[in-house]
Design a protein around this motif. Structure first.
Motif, PDB file in Angstrom:
ATOM      1  N   LYS A 674       0.654  -1.349  -0.018  1.00 27.51           N
ATOM      2  CA  LYS A 674       0.017   0.028   0.099  1.00 27.51           C
ATOM      3  C   LYS A 674       0.954   1.247  -0.021  1.00 27.51           C
ATOM      4  CE  LYS A 674      -3.911   2.025   0.002  1.00 27.51           C
ATOM      5  NZ  LYS A 674      -3.366   3.043  -0.870  1.00 27.51           N
ATOM      6  N   THR A 675       0.650   2.169  -0.876  1.00 23.11           N
ATOM      7  CA  THR A 675       1.323   3.628  -0.855  1.00 23.11           C
ATOM      8  C   THR A 675       0.471   4.392  -0.082  1.00 23.11           C
ATOM      9  OG1 THR A 675       0.081   3.949  -3.037  1.00 23.11           O
ATOM     10  CG2 THR A 675       2.293   3.065  -3.086  1.00 23.11           C
ATOM     11  N   GLY A 676       1.213   5.509   0.289  1.00 19.73           N
ATOM     12  CA  GLY A 676       0.346   6.718   1.187  1.00 19.73           C
ATOM     13  C   GLY A 676       1.162   7.744   0.943  1.00 19.73           C
ATOM     14  N   THR A 677       0.052   9.045   0.774  1.00 15.51           N
ATOM     15  CA  THR A 677       0.858  10.275   0.834  1.00 15.51           C
ATOM     16  C   THR A 677      -0.332  11.060   1.679  1.00 15.51           C
ATOM     17  OG1 THR A 677       1.037   9.796  -1.544  1.00 15.51           O
ATOM     18  CG2 THR A 677       1.191  12.333  -0.774  1.00 15.51           C
ATOM     19  N   THR A 678       0.534  12.085   2.233  1.00 13.14           N
ATOM     20  CA  THR A 678      -0.191  12.985   3.361  1.00 13.14           C
ATOM     21  C   THR A 678      -0.330  14.376   2.449  1.00 13.14           C
ATOM     22  OG1 THR A 678       1.669  13.759   4.423  1.00 13.14           O
ATOM     23  CG2 THR A 678       0.758  11.868   5.283  1.00 13.14           C
ATOM     24  N   GLN A 679      -1.141  15.051   3.289  1.00 17.30           N
ATOM     25  CA  GLN A 679      -1.520  16.402   2.839  1.00 17.30           C
ATOM     26  C   GLN A 679      -0.347  17.319   2.412  1.00 17.30           C
ATOM     27  OE1 GLN A 679      -4.831  17.385   2.945  1.00 17.30           O
ATOM     28  NE2 GLN A 679      -4.508  19.453   1.950  1.00 17.30           N
ATOM     29  N   ASN A 680      -0.337  17.927   1.190  1.00 22.86           N
ATOM     30  CA  ASN A 680       0.644  18.604   0.589  1.00 22.86           C
ATOM     31  C   ASN A 680       1.871  17.800   0.156  1.00 22.86           C
ATOM     32  OD1 ASN A 680      -0.928  21.016   0.793  1.00 22.86           O
ATOM     33  ND2 ASN A 680      -0.318  21.633   2.581  1.00 22.86           N
ATOM     34  N   GLN A 681       1.497  16.602   0.067  1.00 17.53           N
ATOM     35  CA  GLN A 681       2.826  15.626  -0.325  1.00 17.53           C
ATOM     36  C   GLN A 681       3.834  15.754   0.733  1.00 17.53           C
ATOM     37  OE1 GLN A 681       0.352  17.299  -2.724  1.00 17.53           O
ATOM     38  NE2 GLN A 681       2.197  18.419  -3.317  1.00 17.53           N
ATOM     39  N   SER A 682       3.716  15.947   2.065  1.00 21.13           N
ATOM     40  CA  SER A 682       4.578  16.025   3.139  1.00 21.13           C
ATOM     41  C   SER A 682       5.513  14.870   3.413  1.00 21.13           C
ATOM     42  CB  SER A 682       4.121  16.808   4.160  1.00 21.13           C
ATOM     43  OG  SER A 682       3.686  18.125   3.896  1.00 21.13           O
ATOM     44  N   ASP A 683       4.424  13.719   3.279  1.00 22.24           N
ATOM     45  CA  ASP A 683       4.906  12.240   3.466  1.00 22.24           C
ATOM     46  C   ASP A 683       4.486  11.332   2.493  1.00 22.24           C
ATOM     47  OD1 ASP A 683       5.795  12.888   6.860  1.00 22.24           O
ATOM     48  OD2 ASP A 683       3.719  13.766   6.307  1.00 22.24           O
ATOM     49  N   GLY A 684       5.669  10.534   2.016  1.00 20.75           N
ATOM     50  CA  GLY A 684       5.293   9.721   1.115  1.00 20.75           C
ATOM     51  C   GLY A 684       5.641   8.151   1.785  1.00 20.75           C
ATOM     52  N   TRP A 685       4.699   7.083   1.732  1.00 20.31           N
ATOM     53  CA  TRP A 685       4.974   5.888   2.153  1.00 20.31           C
ATOM     54  C   TRP A 685       4.730   4.659   1.360  1.00 20.31           C
ATOM     55  CZ3 TRP A 685       5.369   4.595   7.484  1.00 20.31           C
ATOM     56  CH2 TRP A 685       5.493   5.592   8.332  1.00 20.31           C
ATOM     57  N   PHE A 686       5.476   3.902   1.615  1.00 20.66           N
ATOM     58  CA  PHE A 686       4.994   2.421   1.038  1.00 20.66           C
ATOM     59  C   PHE A 686       5.328   1.177   1.843  1.00 20.66           C
ATOM     60  CE2 PHE A 686       5.914  -1.374  -1.694  1.00 20.66           C
ATOM     61  CZ  PHE A 686       4.510  -1.391  -2.287  1.00 20.66           C
ATOM     62  N   MET A 687       4.330   0.475   2.010  1.00 16.18           N
ATOM     63  CA  MET A 687       4.478  -0.530   2.842  1.00 16.18           C
ATOM     64  C   MET A 687       4.323  -1.789   1.913  1.00 16.18           C
ATOM     65  SD  MET A 687       4.625   0.671   5.840  1.00 16.18           S
ATOM     66  CE  MET A 687       4.585  -1.022   6.725  1.00 16.18           C
ATOM     67  N   GLY A 688       5.250  -2.742   1.661  1.00 11.33           N
ATOM     68  CA  GLY A 688       5.359  -3.683   0.696  1.00 11.33           C
ATOM     69  C   GLY A 688       5.749  -5.128   1.620  1.00 11.33           C
ATOM     70  N   MET A 689       4.954  -6.213   0.956  1.00 11.22           N
ATOM     71  CA  MET A 689       5.112  -7.507   1.674  1.00 11.22           C
ATOM     72  C   MET A 689       5.333  -8.623   0.622  1.00 11.22           C
ATOM     73  SD  MET A 689       2.338  -7.162   4.683  1.00 11.22           S
ATOM     74  CE  MET A 689       0.779  -6.726   3.518  1.00 11.22           C
ATOM     75  N   VAL A 690       6.043  -9.315   0.819  1.00  9.89           N
ATOM     76  CA  VAL A 690       6.003 -10.636   0.180  1.00  9.89           C
ATOM     77  C   VAL A 690       6.164 -11.744   1.267  1.00  9.89           C
ATOM     78  CG1 VAL A 690       7.493  -9.904  -1.650  1.00  9.89           C
ATOM     79  CG2 VAL A 690       8.690 -10.818   0.420  1.00  9.89           C
ATOM     80  N   PRO A 691       5.773 -13.279   1.026  1.00  7.56           N
ATOM     81  CA  PRO A 691       5.419 -14.045   1.991  1.00  7.56           C
ATOM     82  C   PRO A 691       6.392 -14.121   3.245  1.00  7.56           C
ATOM     83  CG  PRO A 691       5.156 -14.890  -0.235  1.00  7.56           C
ATOM     84  CD  PRO A 691       5.647 -13.926  -0.452  1.00  7.56           C
ATOM     85  N   THR A 692       7.550 -13.944   3.042  1.00  4.49           N
ATOM     86  CA  THR A 692       8.599 -14.249   4.140  1.00  4.49           C
ATOM     87  C   THR A 692       9.048 -12.725   4.747  1.00  4.49           C
ATOM     88  OG1 THR A 692      10.311 -14.716   2.960  1.00  4.49           O
ATOM     89  CG2 THR A 692       8.913 -16.399   3.886  1.00  4.49           C
ATOM     90  N   LEU A 693       8.763 -11.467   4.029  1.00  2.00           N
ATOM     91  CA  LEU A 693       9.555 -10.247   4.257  1.00  2.00           C
ATOM     92  C   LEU A 693       8.650  -9.168   4.236  1.00  2.00           C
ATOM     93  CD1 LEU A 693      12.322  -9.885   5.056  1.00  2.00           C
ATOM     94  CD2 LEU A 693      12.616  -8.998   2.646  1.00  2.00           C
ATOM     95  N   ALA A 694       8.381  -8.618   5.289  1.00  2.95           N
ATOM     96  CA  ALA A 694       7.424  -7.270   5.259  1.00  2.95           C
ATOM     97  C   ALA A 694       8.469  -5.946   5.288  1.00  2.95           C
ATOM     98  CB  ALA A 694       6.421  -7.205   6.197  1.00  2.95           C
ATOM     99  N   THR A 695       8.212  -4.988   4.746  1.00  3.79           N
ATOM    100  CA  THR A 695       9.391  -3.926   4.424  1.00  3.79           C
ATOM    101  C   THR A 695       8.581  -2.488   4.487  1.00  3.79           C
ATOM    102  OG1 THR A 695      11.021  -5.074   3.395  1.00  3.79           O
ATOM    103  CG2 THR A 695      11.108  -2.793   3.488  1.00  3.79           C
ATOM    104  N   GLY A 696       8.896  -1.527   5.420  1.00  5.36           N
ATOM    105  CA  GLY A 696       8.202  -0.200   5.090  1.00  5.36           C
ATOM    106  C   GLY A 696       9.282   0.911   5.032  1.00  5.36           C
ATOM    107  N   VAL A 697       8.690   1.715   4.270  1.00  3.21           N
ATOM    108  CA  VAL A 697       9.602   3.050   3.684  1.00  3.21           C
ATOM    109  C   VAL A 697       8.700   4.101   3.826  1.00  3.21           C
ATOM    110  CG1 VAL A 697      10.981   3.880   1.949  1.00  3.21           C
ATOM    111  CG2 VAL A 697      10.526   1.469   2.039  1.00  3.21           C
ATOM    112  N   TRP A 698       9.315   5.088   4.601  1.00  4.15           N
ATOM    113  CA  TRP A 698       8.760   6.572   4.717  1.00  4.15           C
ATOM    114  C   TRP A 698       9.856   7.500   4.256  1.00  4.15           C
ATOM    115  CZ3 TRP A 698      11.464  10.574   7.286  1.00  4.15           C
ATOM    116  CH2 TRP A 698      10.690  11.826   7.174  1.00  4.15           C
TER     117      TRP A 698
END
Length: 776
Positions: A674-698
């Motif tokens: 799932k991607t995510g963006t906050t008001q005025n593009q101040s924060d960019g997120w991506f939460m990515g998962m495969v079966p044996t690994l979950a990774t979050g990026v801000w």
């Protein structure tokens, strides 16, 4: 007769005189021997200074660094007063030991601590043909007699103490143990105390990995590491190295042909400082330091005293994988350097740069507030300076070293300008975790710890945007048994004041401006349609969503119980988000993130062993259905950028999508995210998962007023997703890591429909018309 008598008298006188000389000689000799014996006795009794006890000889007191070890057996760093990590004799290559003996003590295996032949040679030639100190004497000096007197008598007495300690050490330890202690004790400069640290700092290797010519460099430093400094005097050190190689040939440790060949090899130093600001996993090491502080408070030694991570030589075995950590740091650096270039380009004509959408007065206020929070302001305030004097000092140019994406740079600027300079940088937080075990495999808290100390994995909390929406969907699936194929209107939806603690009417809008037709839940989440999420939280209520989020490991004390949380106004850390998303992959079971598997003391005794903390949060079916929904994001939504090369010729993609295309096969590599963006593009997120690994990026800047001017560049799919793509490409390409490519686990019984094939067909047909923004 008289002549004979006179001659006899003369001969008698000579004999008497010879007897006197002989008597005097033996008397002086006896006195000398007695004096030497007496000096030895007095020294051993401690008259000339305290001598080590038997216990101290048995356990010499040294400062031992605590070593941080990755899950794949690599050293990540150390905590130390002295950067010393002991090695065993078996960890030393033969050529290193041979180089030491050949150069420092040729008769090491033949004497008992004192080399009589060497001592006599040194006395006769006054040290011009070499010293007399054996390896054992040098060790004695390092361990117990470091403070050398400057006068002759003091140096003589010092030497007696060294001799006594050396003979005691020889009785106490084997030759191999003495060599090992010597290598572990010597200071090679630059916080390289001991051979293990020296090998790492000068050659970025473990001792056993050293080549013969590299061993010769380090042994050559033993005579005087300050003088034979490979960083400052490489030519001199190379000459000294060749001398060591010559000594090895002289003592038959290598042949003359090998000597000549090795001496021709250019000396190559790979200087790798191990300061607390350098190396890998710097942000993780700081967090681990806090973990250890808490552990030490709760786990004293058997005698009641506390462990000291700076001198007790502990070994901390962590969950971090050094390879994955390297790939994560490389991905963050590669994309943010590219992102920063585009941001700076777009800011050239911005009068309030690096800020946007603020006035000049607001810009100055941000700068003034930053000045007052700075270390410079604090120090000058403690010195009694007035606020006016301190503010004036920020306008004076000074020399400083600043961060750049190409390395540190020496420059001249005012402290005020440096504040603006650092405000302009985007930063990042990234964490990768194994959902089934809770093992944290990579932790990147920022772009450069030396210049940006704030940790954006655990310490920082930012608005999560649309990455919060899966929690709303999971609550609806769990409570209402909804299917990804169920449909809801895309039209505007108002939650009236008074309902769900809502103070005012709330009518969220969709970022694409579309409000017609019906949408399946899978499509609603994939395209991040706000009105669909609003309808879901209206049906579940905000409290069950917050309750679920809390069970997923998120601190919910600051999350208000109102419907608007559905769109991601809550501030949550990367650490919490990754552990929460991991629960979906782990069939609804929350596993508390784990960073330390065990702790050992310097003798290898296990002091701590990790025990997993788990709890059931969702049913297997609800977790599986949620993952199925999140797979739609990479099949039909903003995450499709991970799949093919759609838009590869678009200048926008070339400018912002570092490493694009990623080309993850839809059939081989299932990706839920799932991607995510906050008001005025101040924060960019991506939460990515495969079966044996979950990774979050801000990704974002220190101030929310620093952001891109358009959603095209400022969305999570452009700011954060490329880091995940770069990282996972390298992870999958490394056969030693071996991340499997199979499907997400499916429960034996699934009563909720998840096959929405009709929607999948429609989405693929409309792929080329996907809007730029799908995750707001």
């Amino acid at each position: 007769m008289a002549k004979t008598s006179g001659k006899a008298k003369k001969e008698a006188a000579k004999r008497n005189e010879y007897g006197r000389y002989k008597s005097w000689f033996w008397t002086i000799f006896a006195i000398g021997i007695s004096a030497i014996v007496l000096l030895f006795l007095l020294a051993s009794w401690g008259v000339f200074g305290t001598m080590p006890t038997f216990e101290e000889l048995e356990n010499p007191e040294t400062n031992l660094a605590t070593e941080i070890i990755s899950s794949d057996g690599k050293s990540l760093g150390k905590y130390y007063n002295e950067n010393r990590t002991p090695v065993k004799f078996e960890e030393l290559p033969d050529h290193l030991v041979n180089a030491l003996v050949a150069t420092e003590d040729e008769r090491f295996y033949d004497h008992a601590g004192i080399d009589a032949k060497g001592t006599m040679r040194a006395a006769v030639y006054l040290g011009k043909r070499g010293g007399a100190s054996t390896i054992t004497q040098q060790l004695a000096k390092q361990l117990f007699t470091q403070d050398v007197s400057q006068n002759f008598v003091g140096r003589v007495l010092q030497k007696f103490k060294e001799w006594i300690i050396a003979t005691r050490l020889e009785r106490q330890y084997t030759k191999e143990e003495i060599i090992t202690m010597y290598f572990n004790q010597y200071d090679f400069l630059y916080q390289a105390v001991g051979i293990k640290s020296a090998s790492k700092i000068y050659f970025d290797k473990e001792p056993m990995e050293l080549k013969p010519e590299e061993s010769a460099v380090l042994v050559g430093m033993l005579v005087n590491s300050a003088y034979y400094n490979p960083v400052r005097r490489p030519e001199l050190v190379e000459q000294r190295r060749n001398t060591v190689l010559g000594q090895m040939a002289k003592n038959d440790y290598i042949t003359e042909e090998e000597r000549d060949s090795l001496q021709q090899i250019p000396m190559e130093i790979k200087f790798t400082p191990q300061g607390h600001d350098e190396g890998v996993a710097t942000y993780f090491r700081v967090y681990l330091q806090g973990f250890m502080k808490d552990w030490i408070e709760e786990n004293p030694k058997p005698d009641g005293t506390k462990y000291n991570i700076y001198r007790d030589g502990l070994k901390i075995y962590t969950s971090i994988d050094s390879r994955m950590q390297k790939y994560a740091e490389e991905a963050v650096h590669a994309h943010l350097a590219n992102l920063q270039k585009e941001f700076d380009k777009q800011n050239r004509n911005n009068k309030t740069a690096p800020f946007r959408d603020i006035s000049g007065e607001e810009r100055e206020k941000i700068i003034r507030d930053a000045m007052r929070r700075s270390e410079r302001w604090r120090i000058l305030k403690e010195q009694g300076k007035s606020n006016e004097e301190i503010a004036a000092s920020f306008e004076k140019k000074t020399q400083m070293q600043v961060f750049t994406w190409k390395g540190n740079k020496d420059t001249v600027m005012t402290p005020k300008d440096s504040i603006l300079y650092y405000k302009s940088f985007f930063n990042a937080g990234m964490m990768s975790m194994t959902p089934q075990t809770g093992e944290v495999k990579a932790w990147v808290g920022g772009i450069n710890f030396k210049h940006f100390k704030y940790d954006h994995v655990k310490q920082g909390k930012r608005q999560v945007g649309s990455t919060f929406k899966p929690f709303v969907y999971a609550t609806a699936i769990d409570q209402l048994h909804l299917s990804p194929c169920d449909t809801l209107p895309r039209s505007l939806h108002t939650i009236e004041a008074g309902k769900h603690n809502n103070q005012n009417d709330w009518t969220p809008k969709n970022s694409d401006g579309k409000y017609d037709g019906m949408l399946s839940l899978k499509r609603g989440l994939a395209e991040s349609v706000n009105t669909v999420t609003a309808r879901l939280i209206d049906r579940t209520g905000p409290k069950p969503v917050i309750d679920l989020v809390e069970k997923l490991g998120v601190d919910t004390r600051e999350i208000p119980e109102v419907p608007a949380i559905a769109l991601g106004a809550a501030e949550i850390s990367v650490f919490e988000m990754v552990s929460a998303y991991s629960t979906f992959v782990n069939e609804g079971v929350y596993v508390k993130p784990m960073i330390v598997s065990r702790i050992e003391d310097k003798n290898g005794t296990i002091l701590y062993q990790h025990v997993p903390e788990t709890r059931d949060v969702l049913s297997k079916e609800a977790a599986y259905v949620t993952v199925n929904l999140l797979e739609g994001v990479t099949q039909f939504g903003s995450g499709t950028r991970l799949r093919g090369d759609w838009g590869v010729n678009d200048p926008y993609y070339k400018a912002i999508m570092t490493g694009y295309p990623y080309n993850f096969s839809n059939s081989e590599i299932p990706i839920a995210g799932k991607t995510g963006t906050t008001q005025n593009q101040s924060d960019g997120w991506f939460m990515g998962m495969v079966p044996t690994l979950a990774t979050g990026v801000w990704v974002g800047a220190e101030d929310r007023a620093v952001h891109f001017g358009s959603i095209r560049y400022g969305q999570g799919a452009a700011m954060a997703l490329p880091i995940w793509g770069l990282y996972m490409k390298k992870v999958y390409a490394d056969p030693q890591i071996n991340v499997p490519k199979g499907p997400f686990p499916r429960p034996e019984v699934v009563t909720i429909q998840t096959d929405c094939s009709s929607y999948g067909k429609a989405a693929s047909e409309n792929e080329d018309s996907l809007p730029d923004e799908l995750d707001f």
